[in-house]
Design an enzyme around this catalytic site. Structure first.
Site, mmCIF file in Angstrom:
data_model
loop_
_atom_site.group_PDB
_atom_site.id
_atom_site.type_symbol
_atom_site.label_atom_id
_atom_site.label_comp_id
_atom_site.label_asym_id
_atom_site.label_seq_id
_atom_site.Cartn_x
_atom_site.Cartn_y
_atom_site.Cartn_z
ATOM 1 N N LEU A 173 -1.826 -26.089 34.372
ATOM 2 C CA LEU A 173 -1.523 -24.665 34.575
ATOM 3 C C LEU A 173 -2.661 -23.769 34.074
ATOM 4 O O LEU A 173 -3.114 -23.911 32.933
ATOM 5 C CB LEU A 173 -0.224 -24.320 33.830
ATOM 6 C CG LEU A 173 0.237 -22.862 33.963
ATOM 7 C CD1 LEU A 173 0.673 -22.570 35.387
ATOM 8 C CD2 LEU A 173 1.350 -22.566 32.963
ATOM 9 N N SER B 255 -0.451 -6.299 44.422
ATOM 10 C CA SER B 255 -1.608 -5.389 44.418
ATOM 11 C C SER B 255 -2.913 -6.149 44.617
ATOM 12 O O SER B 255 -3.847 -5.626 45.243
ATOM 13 C CB SER B 255 -1.641 -4.545 43.138
ATOM 14 O OG SER B 255 -1.966 -5.324 42.014
ATOM 15 N N ARG C 152 5.207 -19.444 40.843
ATOM 16 C CA ARG C 152 5.833 -20.767 40.810
ATOM 17 C C ARG C 152 4.787 -21.795 40.426
ATOM 18 O O ARG C 152 3.638 -21.710 40.877
ATOM 19 C CB ARG C 152 6.402 -21.176 42.189
ATOM 20 C CG ARG C 152 7.446 -20.267 42.734
ATOM 21 C CD ARG C 152 8.672 -20.167 41.881
ATOM 22 N NE ARG C 152 9.445 -21.390 41.762
ATOM 23 C CZ ARG C 152 10.542 -21.495 41.018
ATOM 24 N NH1 ARG C 152 10.968 -20.453 40.316
ATOM 25 N NH2 ARG C 152 11.201 -22.626 40.968
ATOM 26 N N HIS D 55 -6.003 -15.086 37.229
ATOM 27 C CA HIS D 55 -5.202 -15.096 36.004
ATOM 28 C C HIS D 55 -5.659 -13.946 35.112
ATOM 29 O O HIS D 55 -6.862 -13.730 34.944
ATOM 30 C CB HIS D 55 -5.372 -16.437 35.285
ATOM 31 C CG HIS D 55 -4.565 -16.532 34.033
ATOM 32 N ND1 HIS D 55 -3.201 -16.736 34.057
ATOM 33 C CD2 HIS D 55 -4.909 -16.395 32.730
ATOM 34 C CE1 HIS D 55 -2.747 -16.738 32.816
ATOM 35 N NE2 HIS D 55 -3.761 -16.540 31.995
ATOM 36 N N LEU E 10 3.123 -25.196 40.938
ATOM 37 C CA LEU E 10 2.997 -26.068 42.100
ATOM 38 C C LEU E 10 2.767 -27.507 41.636
ATOM 39 O O LEU E 10 2.036 -27.742 40.665
ATOM 40 C CB LEU E 10 1.847 -25.586 42.979
ATOM 41 C CG LEU E 10 2.072 -24.179 43.552
ATOM 42 C CD1 LEU E 10 0.763 -23.553 44.024
ATOM 43 C CD2 LEU E 10 3.090 -24.231 44.690
#
Ligand code: GRF
Length: 218
Positions: free
Chosen positions: A144, A13, A91, A109, A93
């Site tokens: 992350l 979306s 995933r 995020h 990276l």
């Protein structure tokens, strides 16, 4: 005009909000391609229906992260994008991949970073009892969900919210925030200085969006 490649894993979306904004002329970029790491990612169909090239780099078909990252980079570089946009790309990276796209790899995020990196952000926000929640667009660094913040949008947490209702309120803001942040990049208004993002002056927001529901309370 700057070009972008969008990476997705699922619904897409946020990807759709970028494609729609580009098609409407409010986002001055060319969406060169949409790449997914899952062949069944529903967002691929939406992109293809809009005439955007799609590619699948299936993580399950690569032996380890390095091989996957290399195949993904090859697929991205074939489109020579100015910016790589992670939109629900699930995933992790590797450092080499992140370094290769330093300063031109961004992510959205669903929390007000640095609060709640990782998964299940909405439930964790509810569990902590926070009153304000939201989403963040940031440059990607090896850590992350951690990197120089470009823009954030805030929403209220309301009595009676569950993770689904809170996620929906945040998602509506994601769909406003991501096209805005990508536009700032495309306009050359983002500058990294000392690990932070400086936004050159413009006519619109200053890196902070506030949902109508929160604005009404001020
Ligand atoms: C969004 O909430 C995004 O912030 C997070 O994953 C979700 C992806 O949703 N990274 P969609 O695929 O863009 O609909």
């Amino acid at each position: 005009m700057k070009s972008i490649v969008i990476l997705i894993s699922g619904r897409g979306s946020n990807m759709a909000s970028l494609i729609d904004a580009a098609a409407a002329g409010t986002l001055p970029v060319r969406v060169a391609a949409v790449l997914a790491n899952r062949p069944a990612a529903p967002g691929l169909e939406f992109a293809a229906a809009r005439g955007i090239p799609t590619r699948v780099v299936d993580h399950a078909r690569h032996a380890g992260r390095d091989a996957f990252d290399a195949a993904l980079a090859e697929a991205i570089d074939a489109f020579t994008p100015d910016l790589v946009v992670l939109a629900g790309f699930m995933r992790i990276l590797g450092d080499g991949f992140v370094a290769r796209y330093a300063g031109r790899l961004i992510n959205i995020h669903p929390s007000l970073l640095p609060a709640f990196p990782g998964l299940h952000t909405h439930q964790r926000a509810l569990d902590e009892g926070v009153r304000i929640h939201g989403c963040t667009v940031h440059f990607v660094t090896p850590a992350l969900d951690h990197g120089p913040i470009i823009a954030q949008a805030a929403v209220p947490v309301l009595d009676g919210d569950d993770a689904a209702s809170l996620a929906a309120r945040v998602l509506a803001q994601e769909h406003r925030l991501y096209p805005l942040a990508v536009r700032w990049f495309a306009e050359g208004r983002l500058r990294l200085a000392g690990g932070r993002v400086e936004l050159a002056a413009g006519q619109d927001a200053d890196g902070c969006l506030i949902s109508p529901a929160l604005r009404e309370r001020r």
